[in-house]
Scaffold this active site. Structure first.
Site, short mmCIF file in Angstrom:
data_model
loop_
_atom_site.label_atom_id
_atom_site.label_comp_id
_atom_site.label_asym_id
_atom_site.label_seq_id
_atom_site.Cartn_x
_atom_site.Cartn_y
_atom_site.Cartn_z
N GLY A 46 2.71 -1.48 3.86
CA GLY A 46 2.27 -2.79 3.41
C GLY A 46 2.87 -3.09 2.05
CD GLN A 51 2.47 -3.42 -3.76
OE1 GLN A 51 2.25 -3.79 -2.61
NE2 GLN A 51 2.64 -2.15 -4.08
CB CYS A 88 -0.38 2.36 -4.21
SG CYS A 88 0.06 0.69 -4.74
CG LEU A 89 5.17 1.31 -1.47
CD1 LEU A 89 5.89 0.17 -0.77
CD2 LEU A 89 5.91 2.63 -1.24
CG HIS A 130 -3.63 -0.60 -0.42
ND1 HIS A 130 -3.81 0.63 -1.02
CD2 HIS A 130 -2.49 -1.10 -0.97
CE1 HIS A 130 -2.85 0.84 -1.90
NE2 HIS A 130 -2.02 -0.19 -1.88
CD GLU A 131 -0.69 -4.01 0.99
OE1 GLU A 131 -0.26 -4.57 -0.05
OE2 GLU A 131 -0.45 -2.82 1.22
CG HIS A 134 -1.64 -4.39 -4.12
ND1 HIS A 134 -1.32 -3.83 -5.34
CD2 HIS A 134 -1.31 -3.46 -3.20
CE1 HIS A 134 -0.82 -2.61 -5.14
NE2 HIS A 134 -0.82 -2.36 -3.85
NI NI Z 1 -0.29 -0.63 -2.92
#
Ligand code: NI
Length: 168
Positions: A46, A51, A88-89, A130-131, A134
């Site tokens: 995702g 991000q 998480c990226l 999670h998204e 964000h």
């Molecule tokens: Ni993330």
């Protein structure tokens, strides 16, 4: 299409709530294509708009059934519990087992402007949580207990110092 740089902690764009998308157009569709390519390259499941430095409320994901785009997502109901090793990226190389709801009801809009109404479980549910976190300006660091969070921040601070020295 092109790969986009992924913003990492403590970039302030990650802790700033995004604003609703008001126009769905070709530019947004092209950006989503690049985000999907960036997500697969990372690799991740995702990627939220902030991000990649865009403060608008949409995300892309793939829970195993191909790429999807969700615009102006809202979680309207959650139930149950599910533990998952979440990463998480934007906090690369770290992960924690985190318990969150196992079932999530999400509404939003797709790239054609059609309403989305999805009840998801397990991995897809976790991606939605999670998204949308964000897009609300929250990182998974906010979901850790106090000890885990303190240790994570110490590790991240150490990394920045090492990176800083390399840059000098
Ligand atoms: Ni993330």
């Amino acid at each position: 299409m092109s790969l986009l740089p992924i913003r990492v902690f403590p970039d302030p764009v990650l802790t700033t709530p995004t604003t609703e998308v008001t126009e769905i157009d070709g530019a947004l569709a092209a950006l989503c294509d690049s985000m999907i390519e960036t997500m697969y390259d990372a690799p991740g499941v995702g990627l939220a708009a902030n991000q990649i430095g865009v403060g608008q409320r949409f995300f892309v994901y793939d829970a195993g059934e191909g790429p999807r785009v969700v615009i102006n997502p809202r979680i309207v109901e959650t139930s149950g519990e599910w533990e998952y090793d979440e990463g998480c990226l934007s906090v690369p190389g770290m992960g924690w087992p985190i318990t969150r709801p196992g079932t999530v009801h999400l509404v939003g809009v797709d790239l054609e402007g059609r309403g989305l109404d999805v009840v998801a479980t397990e991995l897809e549910a976790r991606i939605f949580l999670h998204e949308t976190d964000h897009l609300d300006g929250h990182l998974l660091l906010d979901r850790l207990d106090e000890d885990e969070r303190r240790e994570a921040l110490r590790e991240l601070r150490g990394r920045r110092l090492r990176l800083g020295r390399r840059a000098d």
